[in-house]
Design a protein around this motif. Structure first.
Motif: not given
Length: 507
Positions: A159-164
């Motif tokens: 999944p896409v992470a908040p810090d990406d």
């Protein structure tokens, strides 16, 4: 480019695409985004974002890759942005008005794996600047159309992470060299929610976006509207002469303004005999609306309130003044966003008391990561506390706080100066000039080598008449040595006065 064809899963609301997912769940059939060619509902915007994401995946673009998109204010921009972000692809929006002089720096700097231009002329220029694939928007649109009704790809990538990394937004500094602000998902989402909490866009709002969506002021209107479940109405500069008709036709209720756009609206309103359109809120940032312009907006649009704001791309928004708060606090640009802090520091980093002018510095979850591939500039602006590690953003802008925490902007370092022993700023001089009846635009340049304080004005008055009336409004030291008359002020692509160009022409 990566060669993976797997897709990142949607994960909660700490990611930008998570905001869209929430809006789709709440209001799937409500209008989401409209441009000159049509409208999409939230469900359709979501489906189109998946189609564009699938097209990007088919080109081999994958997680952590960067794409540069130069397509202007269109529905396709919104679908491309959400489509890229839902796959963990970093989105780099570039204004179609950006000249080759700056593109020469921007394109190699962000090193995109794929580039999209709005027309054949754009793509021809872009192909000269990169050896990566360059596509014209129509070609990309046709590819997405072929995938629109297809079954979505399997959602089995991490999944896409908040810090990406989500966005690289290019901004010009005092050197005029564009630099990109590294914006990860978490601070983007925090900033959008915090601004929405202060402005309270509603689900029945129609939000005009006439400023470029490549400019963070325009881009965040999309996010604010998605959070509220409102409708975004995208329009481009070639349609600005019909702007008042657009407000009437689409029953626009929220209008984000920069000064040039506000002045155009006022000009159009003076010629129009219809009842005012149902605008309920004007917002302003990027460059400040002056008191006289705000007063004229209230007269021309009696149903509207005005909310001045102050921000910088490095943290999106710093302060927001409650609607019509300037009536009680003239000149204020509001209080810090909830959960954030504004500090006024001296040149040695010491905290200054209310009423004292110093550098505007900011702390909070909305602080972005830094500048792309510019460690020296990042260290200068984004300074971690040696004990706590919390980052303080040093904006390079100057102002003061009152005892209630309301911010008053004075200008950038280059706009503040002493002349004849008196401390002053160009904003004060410009405000006084715009108070003169018949002056429709003004820009002041601080003294520089070989040049005294200079005013540029758009007016039918003579230069001597402008200076004479300024002597009635300003103390003698603040009256410019010379006034130049122009048919119009030069503007940057984002609608701000291009003072760098005025300074170059002054030499």
């Amino acid at each position: 480019m990566t060669t993976q064809t797997l897709v990142a899963a949607d994960t909660g609301t700490d990611t930008v695409h998570g905001l869209l997912a929430a809006a789709v769940a709440a209001r799937p059939d409500a209008p989401a985004v409209r441009d000159a060619s049509g409208v999409w509902t939230y469900a359709e915007l979501d489906a189109w974002s998946r189609a564009y994401a699938d097209w990007l995946t088919a080109q081999g673009v994958g997680h952590a890759d960067r794409i540069l998109v130069r397509v202007g204010n269109t529905r396709e921009f919104t679908a491309l942005m959400f489509g890229a972000l839902r796959r963990g692809i970093a989105f780099v929006p570039v204004n179609p008005a950006m000249k080759r002089f700056h593109l020469n720096t921007v394109v190699p700097d962000c090193d995109p794996v794929l580039v999209i231009g709005q027309n054949a002329e754009d793509t021809a220029i872009l192909r000269e600047l990169t050896d990566r694939p360059v596509f014209e928007l129509d070609e990309v649109r046709r590819g997405a159309e072929a995938l629109y009704d297809a079954a979505p790809a399997a959602l089995d990538e991490a999944p896409v992470a908040p810090d990406d990394l989500g966005l690289l937004i290019y901004t010009s500094g005092s050197t005029s060299a564009p630099k990109a602000v590294v914006s990860t998902h978490a601070p983007i989402v925090f900033a959008a929610r915090a601004i929405q909490a202060r402005l309270n866009y509603r689900e029945d709002d129609v939000v005009l976006v006439a400023v470029p969506v490549s400019f963070d002021y325009g881009l965040y209107q999309i996010l604010l509207s998605v959070i509220a479940g409102a409708q975004v109405l995208l329009t481009s500069p070639d349609r600005h002469v019909r702007l008042l008709g657009t407000l009437h036709e689409h029953r626009v209720t929220v209008v984000p303004l920069v000064p040039s756009l506000g002045e155009m609206l006022l000009t159009l309103a003076r010629r129009d005999r219809r009842e005012a359109p149902p605008v309920r809120l004007f917002t302003n940032t990027g460059a400040a609306l002056t008191g006289p312009v705000i007063a004229q907006l209230r007269e021309a649009f009696p149903y509207a309130q005005v909310s001045p704001m102050f921000g910088t791309t490095e943290c999106k928004r710093i302060t927001v003044l409650e609607p019509d708060g300037d009536i009680a606090r003239p000149g204020s640009v509001g209080r810090a966003l909830d959960g954030t802090e504004v500090l006024i520091l001296d040149d040695d980093g010491r905290l200054l008391p209310p009423g004292t002018v110093g550098e505007i510095c900011v702390r909070g979850p909305h602080i972005m990561t830094g500048y792309w591939q510019a460690p020296e500039q990042t260290v200068l602006r984004f300074r971690p506390d040696p004990v706590t590690g919390e980052v303080t953003l040093h904006t390079g802008d100057y102002g003061h706080l009152d005892t209630d925490g309301h911010l008053y902007f004075e200008g950038r370092r280059d706009d503040l100066f002493k002349r004849k022993g008196v401390r002053m700023g160009t904003l004060e001089i410009e405000t006084a000039a715009l108070d003169i009846k018949g002056v429709t635009a003004a820009a002041a340049l601080a003294p520089a080598e070989g040049h005294d304080l200079t005013l540029y004005a758009v007016t039918e008055l003579t230069a001597d008449e402008v200076l004479a009336q300024l002597t009635e409004r300003l103390e003698a030291a603040k009256v410019p040595a010379v006034c130049h008359l122009l048919d119009e002020l030069p503007l940057t692509p984002n609608g701000k006065t291009d003072k760098q160009r005025l300074r170059r022409e002054q030499k």
